[in-house]
Each structure stands twice: as structure tokens, then as C-alpha cells.
Design a protein around this motif. Structure first.
Motif, PDB file in Angstrom:
ATOM      1  N   LEU A   1       0.826  -1.203   0.000  1.00 42.57           N
ATOM      2  CA  LEU A   1       0.000   0.000   0.000  1.00 42.57           C
ATOM      3  C   LEU A   1       0.864   1.258   0.000  1.00 42.57           C
ATOM      4  O   LEU A   1       0.560   2.227  -0.707  1.00 42.57           O
ATOM      5  N   LYS A   2       1.951   1.240   0.763  1.00 43.01           N
ATOM      6  CA  LYS A   2       2.843   2.402   0.793  1.00 43.01           C
ATOM      7  C   LYS A   2       3.469   2.650  -0.574  1.00 43.01           C
ATOM      8  O   LYS A   2       3.599   3.797  -1.016  1.00 43.01           O
ATOM      9  N   ILE A   3       3.869   1.571  -1.258  1.00 41.12           N
ATOM     10  CA  ILE A   3       4.461   1.710  -2.594  1.00 41.12           C
ATOM     11  C   ILE A   3       3.432   2.278  -3.575  1.00 41.12           C
ATOM     12  O   ILE A   3       3.738   3.179  -4.354  1.00 41.12           O
ATOM     13  N   VAL A   4       2.216   1.745  -3.513  1.00 41.81           N
ATOM     14  CA  VAL A   4       1.147   2.218  -4.406  1.00 41.81           C
ATOM     15  C   VAL A   4       0.875   3.704  -4.164  1.00 41.81           C
ATOM     16  O   VAL A   4       0.781   4.498  -5.108  1.00 41.81           O
ATOM     17  N   GLU A   5       0.765   4.097  -2.898  1.00 41.14           N
ATOM     18  CA  GLU A   5       0.505   5.501  -2.572  1.00 41.14           C
ATOM     19  C   GLU A   5       1.647   6.399  -3.040  1.00 41.14           C
ATOM     20  O   GLU A   5       1.422   7.500  -3.548  1.00 41.14           O
ATOM     21  N   THR A   6       2.888   5.926  -2.907  1.00 42.64           N
ATOM     22  CA  THR A   6       4.046   6.706  -3.324  1.00 42.64           C
ATOM     23  C   THR A   6       4.042   6.932  -4.834  1.00 42.64           C
ATOM     24  O   THR A   6       4.341   8.031  -5.314  1.00 42.64           O
ATOM     25  N   VAL A   7       3.707   5.891  -5.589  1.00 42.99           N
ATOM     26  CA  VAL A   7       3.660   6.012  -7.051  1.00 42.99           C
ATOM     27  C   VAL A   7       2.635   7.057  -7.476  1.00 42.99           C
ATOM     28  O   VAL A   7       2.924   7.940  -8.292  1.00 42.99           O
ATOM     29  N   PHE A   8       1.442   6.996  -6.913  1.00 44.47           N
ATOM     30  CA  PHE A   8       0.389   7.932  -7.317  1.00 44.47           C
ATOM     31  C   PHE A   8       0.665   9.351  -6.816  1.00 44.47           C
ATOM     32  O   PHE A   8       0.364  10.324  -7.512  1.00 44.47           O
ATOM     33  N   ASP A   9       1.248   9.462  -5.615  1.00 44.41           N
ATOM     34  CA  ASP A   9       1.628  10.788  -5.124  1.00 44.41           C
ATOM     35  C   ASP A   9       2.698  11.397  -6.024  1.00 44.41           C
ATOM     36  O   ASP A   9       2.688  12.596  -6.310  1.00 44.41           O
ATOM     37  N   GLY A  10       3.638  10.563  -6.478  1.00 41.59           N
ATOM     38  CA  GLY A  10       4.721  11.052  -7.330  1.00 41.59           C
ATOM     39  C   GLY A  10       4.238  11.510  -8.691  1.00 41.59           C
ATOM     40  O   GLY A  10       4.686  12.533  -9.219  1.00 41.59           O
ATOM     41  N   LEU A  11       3.300  10.761  -9.274  1.00 36.58           N
ATOM     42  CA  LEU A  11       2.760  11.140 -10.581  1.00 36.58           C
ATOM     43  C   LEU A  11       1.882  12.380 -10.490  1.00 36.58           C
ATOM     44  O   LEU A  11       1.881  13.223 -11.395  1.00 36.58           O
ATOM     45  N   GLY A  12       1.118  12.484  -9.416  1.00 34.63           N
ATOM     46  CA  GLY A  12       0.259  13.643  -9.231  1.00 34.63           C
ATOM     47  C   GLY A  12      -0.897  13.718 -10.211  1.00 34.63           C
ATOM     48  O   GLY A  12      -1.428  14.798 -10.468  1.00 34.63           O
ATOM     49  N   LEU A  13      -1.303  12.588 -10.768  1.00 35.32           N
ATOM     50  CA  LEU A  13      -2.388  12.572 -11.756  1.00 35.32           C
ATOM     51  C   LEU A  13      -3.735  12.309 -11.112  1.00 35.32           C
ATOM     52  O   LEU A  13      -4.742  12.899 -11.500  1.00 35.32           O
ATOM     53  N   MET A  14      -3.769  11.406 -10.146  1.00 41.57           N
ATOM     54  CA  MET A  14      -5.008  11.007  -9.479  1.00 41.57           C
ATOM     55  C   MET A  14      -4.617  10.170  -8.264  1.00 41.57           C
ATOM     56  O   MET A  14      -3.465   9.757  -8.131  1.00 41.57           O
ATOM     57  N   THR A  15      -5.564   9.910  -7.385  1.00 43.15           N
ATOM     58  CA  THR A  15      -5.303   9.036  -6.246  1.00 43.15           C
ATOM     59  C   THR A  15      -5.432   7.582  -6.687  1.00 43.15           C
ATOM     60  O   THR A  15      -6.033   7.283  -7.720  1.00 43.15           O
ATOM     61  N   TRP A  16      -4.876   6.679  -5.901  1.00 43.06           N
ATOM     62  CA  TRP A  16      -4.968   5.272  -6.264  1.00 43.06           C
ATOM     63  C   TRP A  16      -6.412   4.776  -6.146  1.00 43.06           C
ATOM     64  O   TRP A  16      -6.834   3.925  -6.927  1.00 43.06           O
ATOM     65  N   GLU A  17      -7.185   5.363  -5.213  1.00 44.91           N
ATOM     66  CA  GLU A  17      -8.594   4.978  -5.111  1.00 44.91           C
ATOM     67  C   GLU A  17      -9.362   5.416  -6.361  1.00 44.91           C
ATOM     68  O   GLU A  17     -10.206   4.671  -6.878  1.00 44.91           O
TER      69      GLU A  17
END
Length: 355
Positions: free
Chosen positions: A219-235
Motif C-alpha cells: 500500500l505504501k508503494i502504491v501511494e508513493t507512485v500515485f503521489d509522485g505522478l500527481g495525476l489522481m489518487t490510487w482509489e
């Protein structure tokens, strides 16, 4: 179909790309390189390009040259493989440029592909299908799993996360309610006992997010990827993007090519028959139907089909009623009417034989 919410500097993502920064070739200073020394990678993550955007870029390069260097990595011999900047490469190729500015870096296969993914994901003209597929590929690299298992993993994380949120909400509500009720009493022992019981429930019913380190790390890795891209949340990605990949392949192709918006694609996908859907899709694109026009035409199509089926059922009911009466009728004893029946039977048999 151009989005304006993406970063204006696409190579400056907050996601770290683990390339090797040792050696003189990794200094990162731009230099000129013959275009014929650059080759495309065998597994370029991007497959479709907006023809209008590419045309505009080509015109810009004609006037101003290539302002942002192309990123390449060295191969055996004098050849270099393109890592990022395929649109600039294609534009330069189309207008016959002999030399282009490049930055050379030593990257292994994994880092090069990861860098290309990030660079593509942050482009404004990337279509939603390739964006979704690119994010899944990036998650695959970051999580060390195959692309195929990423959607089920995301759905599992979503369920666990929702369960944890629900349990926490219920428990906190229970603590507040219990404390309020017991505050009326002067018996401090009862208050302490109730609070202990509620907190005990928290520990017992908590989700796998707190008891499975591997799940928590995912979950931390998934959140980091989406935070880094800044396109949308993983949810949001799970809710709005993953269902996109369940669309029929003909619809996905139109989305990849940029000839159809996502909202229109979902509407057209309601047409179940392949030949009807393909014909409708071609008409919608050729005539540039709006979403409201598409929905109206699909609704009319459904109404027409329903009416046709109702009419067909009506014929069957009339035929059944007529044959029932015919069996009970006395016309069989009438020679003239029997001839008429024989004639009608012959016509029915001819119709069924044609089918």
C-alpha cells in the motif's frame, strides 16, 4: 481531448528512477548526435501519438529547433537507444534533421523502461487507455510483480483499506458513545471497563493492513507512485480507470488512437452485437456525434429492437391462437375449406424450407 492538469515539466516527476549515475557518460550535459545513431527501443511503452499534436511539434521544431534534448543510453558500438523524447525524435525524422541534441546516461533495461513510462505518463496528450496501462506497468516494476496481478492486488488493497476505515469509524463511534453514556454514572470502574472492551475490539477486528507487513508495504508503494505522478489518487484509479480495460477491444482501439473520448466509449460499449457496435462506432467518429447524440441514438436503437421483438412475439401468439382454433373447428369436413387449408400449409412449408 487534451488535458491541462499534468505537470508542465514532465521529466521532473517526484518518482525516483534508479539509474546508475557513475561514469563520465552520466554527467547529463547536452551534446549533439547524428540522428541515424539513435534507435528505438524494442519495448517502447507508448504506441499511439496524437497526429495533430505531432504536427504542431514538427512545425515548432522547424522554427525553433529541438529545445529539450532527447534522452538516450549507449548500446554496443556507436548506436544509442532512445529512452525519452520519441515525439521529438519522430518530428526530427520527418523534417530530415541530421543532428539532434541529446543527453546520454547509463541505464539498465529496467531503469530505462521505468523512465520512459514516467515521461509518457506525464505527457498531456497521452490517451486514457495508454495512461492506465502505463500506470499498471509502473506499479508492476515498483511492486516486483507481473502486470496481470496488479489489478487484483489493487482491488484487495481497496477492500482492506475500506474495512480498516469502517472498523476505525465504528470503534471511535463506540468509544464516544460509551464514554458519554457512562459519564452519567459515578462508577469510574464501569467507564474504565467499557473503554477497555471497545479498544479490545479494535485490536481483534482490525484489518490485515496492520497485521500483514507485506500488504502494508504494498500500500505504501502504491501511494508513493500515485503521489509522485500527481495525476489522481490510487482509489480514483481503481474506481474510474481499471473498469476502462474491460471495454471491448474495438472500443479500446478507438480510445488508444485518440479518436474517441472515454465517456462516449462507455456509452457505445452498451451495444452488445459486435457488427452493430463497430458500425455505430465508425458513424459516431466520422460524424463527431456528441455524447448526448450517441445516447439518444442508442436509446432509439433499443426502442426499435424492443418493438421489433414485441411484434415478432405478437405474430407467434396469433399463430398459436389460430392453430388452436383450427384443430377444434368443423371446417375439416368442408371440402372447399380443406383446400384452402392445404394451400396455406403449402405456403408455410415453403417459408420454413427457405429458412
Amino acid at each position: 481531448m487534451r488535458r491541462t492538469t499534468k505537470a508542465s515539466q514532465p521529466l521532473k516527476s517526484k518518482i525516483e528512477v534508479p539509474w546508475d549515475t557513475t561514469g563520465v557518460a552520466n554527467a547529463g550535459s547536452p551534446q549533439s548526435m547524428p540522428l541515424d545513431q539513435i534507435v528505438l527501443p524494442p519495448n517502447q511503452p507508448r504506441r499511439y501519438f496524437d497526429s495533430e499534436a505531432l504536427k504542431q511539434l514538427t512545425e515548432s521544431i522547424k522554427q525553433h529547433g529541438i529545445l529539450q534534448p532527447i534522452l538516450v543510453r549507449p548500446l554496443d558500438g556507436e548506436k544509442h537507444e532512445l529512452v525519452a523524447g520519441e515525439r521529438r525524435y519522430r518530428a526530427a525524422l520527418s523534417i530530415g534533421l541530421k543532428v539532434v541534441p541529446v543527453v546520454i546516461r547509463e541505464l539498465d533495461d529496467n531503469a530505462a523502461f521505468q523512465f520512459a513510462l514516467i515521461e509518457n505518463l506525464l505527457r498531456e496528450d497521452l490517451n486514457p487507455v495508454e495512461e492506465t496501462e502505463g500506470i499498471l506497468q509502473l506499479l508492476s516494476l515498483k511492486l516486483g510483480r507481473s502486470v496481470e496481478v496488479i489489478p487484483p492486488l489493487l482491488y484487495r488493497l481497496q477492500r482492506l483499506h475500506q474495512k480498516a476505515s469502517t472498523v476505525t469509524h465504528n470503534v471511535m463511534g463506540g468509544v464516544e458513545a460509551e464514554s458519554t453514556n457512562n459519564a452519567i454514572s459515578d462508577d469510574e470502574g464501569d467507564i474504565g471497563l467499557s473503554t477497555h472492551n471497545v479498544m479490545g475490539e479494535t485490536e481483534t477486528d482490525d484489518s490485515a493492513l496492520n497485521h500483514e507487513p507485506a500488504v502494508n508495504q504494498d500500500l505504501k508503494i502504491v501511494e508513493t507512485v500515485f503521489d509522485g505522478l500527481g495525476l489522481m489518487t490510487w482509489e480514483s484509479f481503481i474506481k474510474n480507470r481499471l473498469p476502462l480495460l474491460n471495454l471491448p477491444e474495438d472500443i479500446l482501439d478507438a480510445l488508444r488512437e485518440g479518436s474517441l473520448e472515454y465517456t462516449k466509449a462507455k456509452a457505445i460499449a452498451q451495444i452488445q452485437k459486435l457488427d452493430e457496435r463497430v458500425a455505430f462506432l465508425e458513424q459516431a467518429i466520422a460524424n463527431n456525434w456528441s455524447l448526448s447524440e450517441i445516447r439518444q441514438r442508442i436509446s432509439e436503437k433499443k426502442t426499435s429492437t424492443t418493438n421489433s421483438q414485441a411484434e415478432s412475439n405478437n405474430y407467434k401468439e396469433r399463430f398459436t391462437a389460430a392453430t388452436t382454433k383450427l384443430r377444434k373447428s368443423r371446417i375439416w369436413s368442408d371440402p372447399k375449406k380443406r383446400k384452402q387449408i392445404e394451400k396455406l400449409l403449402a405456403q408455410l412449408e415453403t417459408l420454413t424450407n427457405v429458412e
